[in-house]
Design a protein around this motif. Structure first.
Motif, PDB file in Angstrom:
ATOM      1  N   ARG A 143      35.167  35.329  25.882  1.00  0.00           N
ATOM      2  CA  ARG A 143      34.897  35.899  24.571  1.00  0.00           C
ATOM      3  C   ARG A 143      36.189  36.005  23.776  1.00  0.00           C
ATOM      4  O   ARG A 143      37.271  35.738  24.305  1.00  0.00           O
ATOM      5  N   GLU A 144      36.076  36.394  22.527  1.00  0.00           N
ATOM      6  CA  GLU A 144      37.264  36.476  21.674  1.00  0.00           C
ATOM      7  C   GLU A 144      38.297  37.456  22.212  1.00  0.00           C
ATOM      8  O   GLU A 144      39.501  37.267  22.039  1.00  0.00           O
ATOM      9  N   ASP A 145      37.840  38.516  22.884  1.00  0.00           N
ATOM     10  CA  ASP A 145      38.777  39.515  23.388  1.00  0.00           C
ATOM     11  C   ASP A 145      39.298  39.204  24.784  1.00  0.00           C
ATOM     12  O   ASP A 145      40.049  39.994  25.352  1.00  0.00           O
ATOM     13  N   GLY A 146      38.918  38.062  25.353  1.00  0.00           N
ATOM     14  CA  GLY A 146      39.452  37.676  26.651  1.00  0.00           C
ATOM     15  C   GLY A 146      38.390  37.156  27.598  1.00  0.00           C
ATOM     16  O   GLY A 146      37.231  36.933  27.217  1.00  0.00           O
ATOM     17  N   VAL A 147      38.788  36.964  28.848  1.00  0.00           N
ATOM     18  CA  VAL A 147      37.900  36.468  29.893  1.00  0.00           C
ATOM     19  C   VAL A 147      37.304  37.665  30.630  1.00  0.00           C
ATOM     20  O   VAL A 147      38.034  38.459  31.242  1.00  0.00           O
ATOM     21  N   HIS A 148      35.984  37.786  30.557  1.00  0.00           N
ATOM     22  CA  HIS A 148      35.276  38.874  31.234  1.00  0.00           C
ATOM     23  C   HIS A 148      34.798  38.383  32.599  1.00  0.00           C
ATOM     24  O   HIS A 148      34.161  37.317  32.695  1.00  0.00           O
ATOM     25  N   THR A 149      35.096  39.134  33.647  1.00  0.00           N
ATOM     26  CA  THR A 149      34.659  38.772  34.994  1.00  0.00           C
ATOM     27  C   THR A 149      33.951  39.948  35.643  1.00  0.00           C
ATOM     28  O   THR A 149      34.259  41.111  35.362  1.00  0.00           O
ATOM     29  N   LEU A 150      32.986  39.627  36.493  1.00  0.00           N
ATOM     30  CA  LEU A 150      32.285  40.626  37.297  1.00  0.00           C
ATOM     31  C   LEU A 150      32.422  40.172  38.744  1.00  0.00           C
ATOM     32  O   LEU A 150      31.810  39.182  39.156  1.00  0.00           O
ATOM     33  N   GLY A 151      33.265  40.864  39.504  1.00  0.00           N
ATOM     34  CA  GLY A 151      33.616  40.415  40.837  1.00  0.00           C
ATOM     35  C   GLY A 151      33.092  41.315  41.935  1.00  0.00           C
ATOM     36  O   GLY A 151      33.299  42.528  41.911  1.00  0.00           O
TER      37      GLY A 151
END
Length: 399
Positions: A143-151
């Motif tokens: 997304r525009e605000d960065g890389v979102h991860t769910l780990g």
């Protein structure tokens, strides 16, 4: 609630050489020239314009039996990126050979891997960020605000929602529901609606399992521990779930319940949820008297009964069109049946991951991995093109 087909992972680097299939029941595939084009009479007539089809694949040295060998590979292993059938980029795979550990999005090829203590995320082969903790990335959104991860923690229980590696929400005991291999879900277990990111988790408590829909770092909706939740979907801001009640199975969409069509003493083995335009459809696999049965039902009241004896694996859906994949006993894709009664026959091969199938703008895209001497091939609607390499496809994306 959704498992990737096959176990590839880090076993390719094991020191001991044993002969055990990485995909259970899969013999070694050798890739020889094939061909043929077939027309699909169920495809829409509206072509996609200004977009390209991207395929990701893992390629091994010629002669290496990737689907049987677990010994060290003699030579380089690559993650390849194809655009409209032509290979345009290749990166050393390292240990990121599993379909869940690399993905194409927004013009870039992302991969992840874990050291003994950290997780590393790379973009186009260059390290992007790293963080403490060994995590299997179940969700991934750029997304525009960065890389979102769910780990999900690789060691023990717990999961973490992050942006560019920075912790936004952390549970020490929870489990992520969903994963990166759902057809038509580019973010895997992460979905976005407007400015918000949603995901679903299960937490253990003294009263039983608690299911929570999370919006960013806060709880958005919770379900009572007294109710047995089987599957949850967040799409377009709407929360849907399948839950088991005494003597019934129910599809609930924003609190409104639709009773699902169980017969007699049937029990539900598993279910899949998907959005279909403004409706929600559920695929249910039941068992009664030792016989499995599949059916699809919508919150709007429509029911679809697949042909007797066919094994249904998953749902394909976009804003208008909906169908279901039919596979044989070892997982080869036989055909896709559509809600309007049409059929698209498979052209040979199997889907390594749910991300190898995509329905977009009414068009069907398949990245099929061959076996028994058949080549790997890309199929668009009913037309297929052979793409020869020693390895397997891991995703198809249109952008």
């Amino acid at each position: 609630m959704r498992n990737t087909i096959g176990i590839i992972g880090l076993t390719l680097l094991a020191a001991a050489c044993i002969r055990e299939p990485l995909f259970p029941g899969t013999p070694r595939s050798s890739h020889e020239p094939g061909g043929g084009r077939r027309k699909d009479t169920t495809a829409t007539d509206t072509p996609l314009s200004g977009e390209h089809v991207y395929l990701t694949a893992v390629r091994f040295p010629d002669g290496y039996a990737w689907d049987l060998d677990t010994c060290a590979v003699d030579g380089e292993v690559w993650i390849d990126l194809y655009r409209d059938g032509e290979r345009i980029r290749s990166l050393p795979a390292g240990v990121s050979v599993h379909p869940d550990m690399h993905r194409y999005t927004g013009g870039h090829l992302y991969s992840d891997w874990s050291t003994d203590t950290e997780t590393v995320v790379s973009r186009d082969g260059a390290e992007l960020f790293r963080f403490e903790g060994r995590e299997a990335l179940r969700g991934f959104l750029v997304r525009e605000d960065g890389v979102h991860t769910l780990g999900q923690d690789r060691d023990g229980s717990g999961f973490t929602y992050r942006i560019d590696g920075r912790i936004q929400y952390r549970s020490e005991t929870g489990a992520v529901l969903g994963g990166p291999d759902a057809p038509g879900a580019p973010g895997g277990a992460l979905t976005e609606y407007g400015e918000d990111v949603f995901y679903v988790c299960r937490l253990s408590s003294e009263r039983g399992n608690e299911y929570h829909v999370m919006r960013n770092a806060e709880r958005y909706q919770s379900f009572p521990t007294s109710e047995w939740t089987l599957d949850v979907l967040v799409s377009g801001g709407t929360v849907s779930r399948v839950l088991s009640k005494p003597r019934s199975l129910v599809l609930e969409v924003d609190g409104k319940e639709t009773r699902l069509s169980l017969n007699g003493r049937e029990s539900c083995l598993w279910s899949r949820l998907a959005a279909w335009g403004k409706d929600v459809v559920v695929l249910v696999c039941t068992q009664g008297a030792g016989v499995k049965r599949f059916f699809l039902q919508t919150a709007g009241g429509k029911t679809f009964t697949p042909f007797s004896g066919e094994t249904v694996s998953d749902i394909l859906s976009d804003g208008e069109r909906m169908g279901w994949t039919v596979t044989d006993g070892r997982g080869d894709l036989l055909r896709i049946r559509w809600s309007d009664g049409g059929v698209t026959e498979g052209t040979g091969g199997f889907l390594v991951s749910g991300r190898c199938a995509l329905l977009r703008g009414g068009h069907l895209f398949l990245a099929l991995t061959g076996r028994d001497g058949a080549p790997n091939r890309f199929q668009e609607d009913g037309v297929h093109t052979d793409i020869l390499f020693n390895g397997y496809f891991t995703s198809v994306t249109v952008e």
